[in-house]
Design a protein around this motif. Structure first.
Motif, PDB file in Angstrom:
ATOM      1  N   ASP A 303      26.762  76.643  55.321  1.00 19.74           N
ATOM      2  CA  ASP A 303      26.513  77.283  56.615  1.00 19.74           C
ATOM      3  C   ASP A 303      26.074  78.731  56.440  1.00 19.74           C
ATOM      4  O   ASP A 303      25.261  79.237  57.210  1.00 19.74           O
ATOM      5  N   THR A 304      26.606  79.399  55.424  1.00 22.17           N
ATOM      6  CA  THR A 304      26.161  80.769  55.176  1.00 22.17           C
ATOM      7  C   THR A 304      24.672  80.764  54.806  1.00 22.17           C
ATOM      8  O   THR A 304      23.909  81.622  55.247  1.00 22.17           O
ATOM      9  N   ALA A 305      24.270  79.770  54.028  1.00 22.22           N
ATOM     10  CA  ALA A 305      22.841  79.615  53.732  1.00 22.22           C
ATOM     11  C   ALA A 305      22.064  79.339  55.014  1.00 22.22           C
ATOM     12  O   ALA A 305      21.005  79.925  55.254  1.00 22.22           O
ATOM     13  N   ALA A 306      22.608  78.480  55.873  1.00 22.13           N
ATOM     14  CA  ALA A 306      21.912  78.099  57.105  1.00 22.13           C
ATOM     15  C   ALA A 306      21.650  79.312  57.993  1.00 22.13           C
ATOM     16  O   ALA A 306      20.628  79.382  58.662  1.00 22.13           O
ATOM     17  N   ARG A 307      22.569  80.278  57.976  1.00 24.78           N
ATOM     18  CA  ARG A 307      22.379  81.406  58.892  1.00 24.78           C
ATOM     19  C   ARG A 307      21.670  82.591  58.248  1.00 24.78           C
ATOM     20  O   ARG A 307      21.347  83.557  58.936  1.00 24.78           O
ATOM     21  N   THR A 308      21.445  82.546  56.937  1.00 21.90           N
ATOM     22  CA  THR A 308      20.812  83.701  56.302  1.00 21.90           C
ATOM     23  C   THR A 308      19.487  83.378  55.609  1.00 21.90           C
ATOM     24  O   THR A 308      18.758  84.273  55.233  1.00 21.90           O
ATOM     25  N   MET A 309      19.183  82.080  55.454  1.00 18.40           N
ATOM     26  CA  MET A 309      17.983  81.691  54.721  1.00 18.40           C
ATOM     27  C   MET A 309      16.702  82.175  55.372  1.00 18.40           C
ATOM     28  O   MET A 309      15.798  82.667  54.709  1.00 18.40           O
ATOM     29  N   ALA A 310      16.604  81.994  56.687  1.00 22.79           N
ATOM     30  CA  ALA A 310      15.347  82.269  57.373  1.00 22.79           C
ATOM     31  C   ALA A 310      15.619  83.080  58.630  1.00 22.79           C
ATOM     32  O   ALA A 310      16.766  83.336  58.977  1.00 22.79           O
ATOM     33  N   GLN A 311      14.540  83.470  59.304  1.00 23.65           N
ATOM     34  CA  GLN A 311      14.677  84.206  60.565  1.00 23.65           C
ATOM     35  C   GLN A 311      15.416  83.375  61.594  1.00 23.65           C
ATOM     36  O   GLN A 311      16.246  83.868  62.325  1.00 23.65           O
ATOM     37  N   ALA A 312      15.081  82.080  61.629  1.00 22.63           N
ATOM     38  CA  ALA A 312      15.736  81.189  62.584  1.00 22.63           C
ATOM     39  C   ALA A 312      16.826  80.423  61.837  1.00 22.63           C
ATOM     40  O   ALA A 312      16.862  80.401  60.622  1.00 22.63           O
ATOM     41  N   GLU A 313      17.703  79.819  62.612  1.00 23.21           N
ATOM     42  CA  GLU A 313      18.762  78.996  62.029  1.00 23.21           C
ATOM     43  C   GLU A 313      18.163  77.760  61.369  1.00 23.21           C
ATOM     44  O   GLU A 313      17.230  77.159  61.896  1.00 23.21           O
ATOM     45  N   VAL A 314      18.724  77.361  60.236  1.00 24.26           N
ATOM     46  CA  VAL A 314      18.370  76.058  59.678  1.00 24.26           C
ATOM     47  C   VAL A 314      19.487  75.100  60.093  1.00 24.26           C
ATOM     48  O   VAL A 314      20.649  75.383  59.848  1.00 24.26           O
ATOM     49  N   PRO A 315      19.155  73.988  60.774  1.00 25.85           N
ATOM     50  CA  PRO A 315      20.233  73.097  61.211  1.00 25.85           C
ATOM     51  C   PRO A 315      21.100  72.628  60.036  1.00 25.85           C
ATOM     52  O   PRO A 315      20.603  72.247  58.985  1.00 25.85           O
ATOM     53  N   LEU A 316      22.405  72.664  60.291  1.00 28.53           N
ATOM     54  CA  LEU A 316      23.376  72.358  59.248  1.00 28.53           C
ATOM     55  C   LEU A 316      23.230  70.934  58.716  1.00 28.53           C
ATOM     56  O   LEU A 316      23.315  70.697  57.509  1.00 28.53           O
TER      57      LEU A 316
END
Lengths: 340, 342
Positions: A303-316
């Protein structure tokens, strides 16, 4: 449970050390995750905010956004892994995941119905929880009516049927939903995400998960015996039917609660117990705490990756599948060591 | 026998036809007199209703109770026809054939998927299918093209004039406002307000057109609708938030997480009406022209000259063929001020 031999006691001491080490790692991970995020805060500023000495906006970010989200990730990961480990023992099958009896499909249908009716968020979550519980309720009810010697097989088959029906109803609602308004919301929910988690959301889910975990912990010896098979369990004086019912009820409560919170997140309950088994072995007494801790840490990282990888959220749900599926293939390729 | 059939076929062929080139460069042969049109989706249905309502064969989705008052009487009860979206569309080609439209119209995305769909449906049904680019920039061209195709060029020209005048009014007030001084706008969708459209998506192009800057901007790496996180919204710290979700709008001023955001602190969160169609999006079609004026007024209250009451009345009359009663107009204006009808 007073039934241990000396060998088992030694094993449990080793298990305790392992469990302690895992718990410490998860705590360190959680602390690290609170430091990371798009809102630029130095570790010092994060600490200050944690202690209530920071700027007001920094405190909001740390206390009301990152901490609930880190907590939710830990909770969801722990819950799914615990439910998965219990089911794998109960069904004596390593390929079983928590949604084998249709809980995710039911929760999905509940949530989609809530979005379709434009209900507020809390009502959507409640609807998801009720949907998940109801689906498994229907499965156990129908299975109890079917006269068949193989209880587990009956349960699984009816679970597949009810899951498919719930999935069909979900698809029907998607077709009927407003494509410019509700459909994107439905899609995002079904992909799973912790993007919108607040402290209030965790409030109802946490006690439910704890209530579900207690019987699993108390029944660990019986679940172990059940994994030998119904006949052997009966010989050892374990009433298979009642234990099975309790485990299903507990695992469903856990899964439905976190699915209502996070949407549909797959592959965690399936893969994590395998990793735990590689570390602590197949005994359920140690497998359960190890799964809980590894699951919590794993989902926190994802989830930390999901919220920091890109400008938008990556769905979990996308990330867990992308990581979980290849890993699972690798596990299968290694052979089924650590299961029996 | 076979020759006789052939002869019959030849006789049955339309005697007169003309060709039209749609936005994607497809050359489509259409009948001289187009009297019935099947709209492939909501944006096309709105465009068609505005241009030539008597040619409509149905609505993709039946009107909701709160929408009915804002649609002219004869068209309120048209049947529901579903959408044609290739796989997963619920409009049945046989049903379309049964309706026997002279033309199928789609308005919106002109990506290859849709071109392919248009070609396939046209081939399967034999009904001419035109695809028109639904972006703001293309609006005048879309109106001219459709005016031509439907045989109502004057109607098209009248609307082009109105659209171009709207664009011109906005451009005039934006002329000396440099990019970095324009308001930073966040378009909040979904019940949590955490769904948004990236800069450049058709769902949010109204922000730029009305003179704002979309805070959901990663330089074009991501497209379309995305899920945002609360923290990203806080980091972006928009000074204006626009939404059409009454659920979200109702709680945004009480949600502790949103309090630190400039737009919420300054009370600059706005609710768009959605009757008969959304003002800013939902769906992205000509319904956004009124939203454009409303938004320009929100973003540039000191510069924008326009009386929303008069503009709304005139827009609904010109575009939607309805003469609003005072009560209906009041309901819309109250809605645009954050008091949606229950």
């Amino acid at each position: 449970m007073g039934r241990g031999t000396t060998a088992e006691l030694k094993g449990s001491r080793r298990g305790l050390t392992l469990t302690g080490g895992l718990a410490l790692s998860v705590a360190v991970l959680a602390f690290g995750a609170v430091m990371i995020g798009p809102y630029g805060l130095s570790p010092g500023q994060t600490l200050a905010a944690l202690l209530g000495q920071g700027e007001s906006q920094a405190e909001i970010v740390v206390w009301n956004i990152r901490l609930p989200r880190v907590g939710a990730a830990l909770l969801v990961g722990a819950a799914l892994a615990a439910a998965g480990a219990s089911y794998q023992a109960l069904f004596r099958n390593p390929l079983v995941s928590p949604d084998i009896l249709g809980v995710s499909a039911g929760a999905g249908l509940g949530a989609v119905a809530g979005i379709f009716l434009s209900l507020p968020v809390a009502a959507i979550q409640a609807s998801a929880f009720v949907g998940g519980m109801a689906a498994v309720g229907v499965v156990t009810l129908v299975a109890s009516m079917v006269r068949n010697t193989d209880r587990t097989l009956t349960l699984v088959l009816i679970g597949v049927v009810i899951g498919a029906l719930a999935g069909a109803a979900t698809s029907l609602l998607k077709v009927m939903a407003d494509p410019y308004d509700q459909l994107p919301a439905i899609t995002f929910w079904l992909l799973g995400s912790l993007a919108a988690i607040t402290t209030e959301d965790i409030g109802p889910a946490l006690p439910m998960v704890l209530i579900g975990l207690v019987p699993l912990a108390l029944l660990r010896w019986r679940i172990n015996v059940l994994s030998l098979g119904d006949e052997e369990a009966r010989a050892l004086g374990v009433e298979a039917g009642r234990t099975r019912f309790l485990v299903i009820a507990a695992a469903t409560l856990i899964t439905a609660s976190v699915t209502a919170l996070a949407g549909v997140v797959g592959w965690v309950g399936l893969v994590i117990p395998h990793i735990a088994r590689m570390i602590v072995g197949p005994g359920f007494g140690q497998l359960l705490p190890a799964s809980v801790l590894i699951g919590a840490g794993y989902l926190l990282i994802v989830d930390t990756a999901a919220r920091t990888m890109a400008q938008a959220e990556v769905p979990l749900g996308i990330l867990t599948a992308v990581i979980g599926a290849p890993f699972f293939v690798w596990l299968l390729a290694r052979g089924r060591r650590g299961w029996s | 026998m076979r020759y006789l059939l052939l002869l019959l076929l030849l006789v049955a062929l339309p005697v007169q036809a003309r060709t039209i080139t749609d936005s994607t460069g497809r050359i489509v042969e259409i009948p001289d007199d187009v009297t019935t049109v099947f709209a492939a989706g909501p944006p096309a249905a709105i465009l068609l209703y505005i241009m030539k309502p008597e040619a409509m064969t149905g609505w993709p989705r039946a009107l909701r109770p709160e929408e009915r008052a804002y649609i002219a009487e004869p068209y309120r009860d048209l049947p529901e026809t579903g959408r044609l979206t290739g796989r997963g569309g619920e409009a049945n080609l046989e049903r379309v054939l049964q309706i026997e439209p002279d033309l199928i119209l789609d308005f919106g995305s002109v990506r290859d998927t849709y071109i392919d769909l248009a070609d396939r449906v046209q081939e399967q049904t034999g009904i001419p299918y035109i695809l028109i680019d639904g972006r703001f920039e293309n609006t005048p061209a879309a109106l001219r093209l459709l005016g031509e195709a439907l045989g109502v060029p004057e109607r098209g020209a009248a609307l082009v004039e109105d659209v171009e005048a709207t664009f011109a009014r906005i451009d005039a007030i934006l002329e000396d406002v440099p990019e970095e001084e324009r308001p930073r706008v966040y378009l909040a969708r979904g019940p949590e307000g955490l769904e948004t459209g990236m800069k450049g998506s058709i769902n949010t192009e109204i922000i730029e057109r009305a003179g704002g800057r979309n805070v959901a901007d990663d330089g074009g790496a991501t497209r379309g609708l995305v899920q945002a996180s609360m923290e990203q919204v806080i980091v972006a710290n928009p000074d204006t938030i626009v939404t059409w979700d009454p659920n979200f709008f109702g709680k945004v001023f009480d949600e502790p997480l949103w309090q630190g955001i400039d737009a919420v602190e300054d009370g600059r969160v706005y609710l768009s009406p959605t009757a008969p169609f959304g003002w800013i999006d939902r769906p992205p079609s000509l319904n956004r022209i009124i939203g454009l004026r409303w938004m320009a007024g929100l973003l540039y209250p000191d510069r924008w000259e326009g009386d929303l009451r008069a503009e709304t009345r005139a827009f609904y009359e010109l575009y939607y063929h309805v003469d609003l009663s005072d009560e209906e107009l009041e309901r819309l204006l109250a809605w645009a001020e954050g008091r949606p009808p229950n």
